[in-house]
Design a protein around this motif. Structure first.
Motif, short mmCIF file in Angstrom:
data_model
loop_
_atom_site.label_atom_id
_atom_site.label_comp_id
_atom_site.label_asym_id
_atom_site.label_seq_id
_atom_site.Cartn_x
_atom_site.Cartn_y
_atom_site.Cartn_z
N CYS A 5 4.82 2.25 7.52
CA CYS A 5 4.38 2.46 9.11
C CYS A 5 4.45 4.07 9.60
O CYS A 5 5.24 4.56 9.24
N GLY A 6 3.64 4.10 10.65
CA GLY A 6 3.97 5.45 11.44
C GLY A 6 3.67 6.59 10.47
O GLY A 6 2.94 6.66 9.62
N SER A 7 4.84 7.47 10.94
CA SER A 7 4.71 8.81 9.94
C SER A 7 4.99 8.57 8.46
O SER A 7 4.20 9.22 7.86
N SER A 8 5.77 7.58 8.26
CA SER A 8 5.97 7.14 6.51
C SER A 8 4.40 6.76 6.16
O SER A 8 4.27 6.90 4.99
N PHE A 17 7.41 3.08 1.87
CA PHE A 17 8.04 4.37 2.58
C PHE A 17 8.72 4.12 3.50
O PHE A 17 8.00 3.46 4.56
N VAL A 21 14.36 10.93 17.49
CA VAL A 21 13.71 9.72 17.40
C VAL A 21 12.37 9.91 16.40
O VAL A 21 11.72 9.06 15.58
N LYS A 72 2.92 12.83 16.64
CA LYS A 72 3.93 13.86 17.24
C LYS A 72 3.88 13.99 18.83
O LYS A 72 4.69 13.89 19.50
N LYS A 74 14.37 4.65 16.90
CA LYS A 74 14.43 5.16 15.53
C LYS A 74 14.33 4.30 14.42
O LYS A 74 13.45 4.64 13.57
#
Ligand code: F6R
Length: 638
Positions: free
Chosen positions: A342-345, A386, A435, A523, A633
């Motif tokens: 998810c997200g940045s991963s 991830f 976070v 970001k 987080k």
């Protein structure tokens, strides 16, 4: 800097059976909930241990906080709670007096049901104010229990399901006392056990009560750990909640109940006393995370990216030949790879997928964890999750949908994901308390690329010379990140100040640059609360270009094929966009120190510039860099 998680853990696991429902755990729908729990019983100050632990767990949620302090010897339990961050709780605590408490429980909340108010803050209490409960999880039969308890004369003061547990314990205590069957910690254990038998849903609980010089903890489908040091027995939702001197950490199984006093006594779901569960693997789990002069954790963690990348390369870089890395991880060589995150991963996973297909020709697909369905019957496939936290509920649920083997790429080798996976690739970047993912993203990209190279080598898809060339390219990454950081930080801060009030932005790139453009956009959204569209540059003309007007900032992550990207830049420039190029060229607006030839993982250095841009805008707007609104987080709720 010292890295607390500096080795790869290799474990093979078998399917566990749920002790309460007697079914394999994988067949049960699991639920996870945000929030952080800490509990303390020892010789030191409970207030310090609880508030320090809550500070480290605040990343799990920071809508409200609270503690219940038990003075022991039959005296009254003191409740202190506050809406908002831990700083609000610290204001409410009168520390001189409260430092004398040796027993207590604490909680930091991310609101899912009920407003983030003082009333709804944990700990919750029973009618008498003697029983204090903190809880992570959701009680599915709360409506029925509420009706029943109120009909029995209980005064239920809040909307929060946790309060019902306090009333159930109250009933059980008075019933047991009436029969004078047991006393001391065993009585509280029995009352908690009987209460949990009435619950449906998920819970990690810590309970203390007037008249009991102990804390009782238990869990069901929500994580909880107990720790031991020379001076205390403690409990926490994850390892960061423990004091720095913790010596042993053990994980409760579903249904386990532990009473913490001068000793820790373990009881299983059937009430039988059992030996303490085995200590968790791994070196000292809690690393002191201090600002060391940095203005905030986010900028400190951004500055640590070169060393985070170096650590991964030092750990993995020498094990890429002939798939040695996979052997070390205890994983078979599969024909296909499925990446989930998810997200940045997720963007780090996309980059890894690109390396796998580009250099190894390995069929790979990347899945957003929350969108996962088990509708594709792929055999001979390695599933790689991830997740920097290893606690993301969507990722954990997605894993259940696919057959093993599972590999976890995580910064937390003691996380739920790591414990359940067949192999663990630890990132070892140390705690990331901001976070927003920064150094964990970079470490994931490097670790994912190393993994992809190792798999390609194991499949004999790259020559020895090509492998050596890729290893050299990888080894150059940390220095390029450091040089980029130095070069771009002041320029990004200036640009951010100029553009901070622009409400809408576009981030674009092509090919290997696109995941970085998406990450930069994320970001800016999460830290600075700007509306941002991240789009492959070629897609602009299919819709997003309608957003471009005079001075709309368009951030362009330079990548191959450069000539085609230049055409798209011209298209938006012609419509008045304010172009901000991020790349290695001399005329880039945000200049980075890029490789001469684009590596298979693309322009990683660009992420440093994009992070600085987001940080600069956030600071200029006066937002909290480390704790952005509405976020946490570790997203332990689906
Ligand atoms: C963004 C960010 C999130 C996480 C996402 C997944 O800065 O931090 O998008 O990347 O919530 O979290 P993990 O990696 O812990 O699974």
């Amino acid at each position: 800097m010292p890295f607390p998680f500096d080795r790869i853990i290799i474990e093979v696991r078998t399917a566990a059976v749920d002790p309460v429902l007697s079914q394999p755990i994988d067949s049960i729908t699991r639920e996870w909930i945000m929030c952080g729990i800490v509990a303390y019983c020892g010789h030191g100050s409970a207030v310090s241990a609880l508030t320090d632990g809550l500070a480290r767990l605040e990343y799990r949620g920071y809508d409200s906080t609270g503690v219940a302090l038990n003075p022991g010897n039959g005296r009254e339990v003191k409740f202190v709670r506050a809406a908002g961050r831990l700083s609000q709780l610290l204001v409410a605590l009168t520390l001189d007096e409260e430092c004398n408490f040796r027993i207590g429980i604490g909680h930091t909340r991310w609101a899912t049901h009920g407003a983030p108010s003082t009333t709804n803050a944990h700990p919750h209490r029973d009618c008498t104010g003697k029983v204090a409960v903190v809880h992570n999880g959701t009680i599915d039969n709360a409506v029925m229990l509420r009706t029943e308890l109120m009909a029995d004369g209980h005064i239920v003061a809040t909307e929060v399901d946790t309060e019902l547990i306090a009333h159930l314990i109250e009933d059980n205590l008075s019933e047991a006392r009436a029969h004078e069957v047991i006393e001391g910690p065993d009585l509280l254990v029995a009352a908690v056990a009987a209460a949990t038998r009435r619950l449906q849903g998920s819970w990690a609980l810590a309970v203390t009560a007037q008249g009991f010089d102990c804390v009782v903890v238990t869990r069901y489908r929500s994580p909880l750990l107990v720790g031991e040091s020379e001076k205390a027995h403690t409990a926490a939702s994850d390892v960061l909640g423990f004091e720095l001197d913790v010596e042993t950490i053990r994980e409760l199984n579903d249904g386990d109940i532990v009473s913490l006093s001068s000793r820790a006594v373990w009881v299983d779901a059937h009430g039988r006393q059992i030996p303490a569960r085995a200590p968790l693997l791994g070196p000292g789990p809690v690393a002191a995370a201090t600002l060391d002069g940095a203005p905030d954790f986010t900028s400190k963690e951004m500055a640590e990216q070169p060393s985070a990348a170096r650590h991964v390369i030092d750990t993995l870089g020498g094990r890429l030949e002939h798939g040695r890395l996979l052997d070390d991880l205890g994983l078979p060589l599969c024909c296909r790879v499925r990446l989930v995150a998810c997200g940045s991963s997720f963007y780090a996973a996309q980059i890894t997928a690109r390396v796998l297909t580009r250099i190894g020709g390995i069929p790979t697909r990347v899945v957003i964890a929350s969108e996962c369905t088990a509708d594709v019957n792929e055999t001979d496939t390695l599933t790689v999750a991830f997740s920097q936290s290893g606690e993301t509920a969507d990722v954990l649920s997605a894993m259940d949908a696919w057959p093993r083997p599972w590999l976890a790429v995580t910064n937390n080798p003691q996380s739920t994901l790591a414990r359940r996976a067949d192999g663990v690739l630890g990132l070892g970047c140390g705690p990331e308390l901001g976070v927003a993912a920064t150094k964990s993203f970079t470490a994931q990209v490097v670790a994912g690329s190393a993994l992809a190279i190792a798999m390609s080598a194991a499949h004999d898809r790259i020559s020895g010379a090509e492998l050596a060339r890729l290893q050299a390219q990888l080894a150059a990454v940390p220095d390029r990140l450091a040089a980029t950081d130095e070069q771009v930080a002041p320029i990004a801060a200036e640009l951010a100040a100029e553009l901070a009030h622009q409400p809408g932005w576009i981030f674009m790139s092509r090919g290997a640059g696109m995941p970085y453009a998406s990450e930069g956009a994320l970001k800016l959204k999460e830290l600075a609360y700007r509306w941002v569209e991240a789009t492959p540059a070629g897609e602009l003309k299919h819709g997003p270009i309608a957003l471009v007007q005079d001075q709309t900032p368009v951030v362009v992550v330079q990548a191959q094929p450069a000539a085609r990207l230049a055409v798209n830049v011209a298209e938006v420039a012609a419509r008045g966009a304010r172009i901000i190029t991020v790349g290695g060229g001399e005329d880039a607006n945000l200049p980075v120190v890029a490789a001469d030839e684009e590596p298979p993982w693309g322009p990683l250095e660009a992420v440093i510039a994009l992070q600085h841009l987001a940080l600069g805008v956030t600071r200029h707007l006066g937002h909290d860099v480390d704790r952005p609104r509405n976020l946490a987080k570790s997203v332990t709720v689906e």
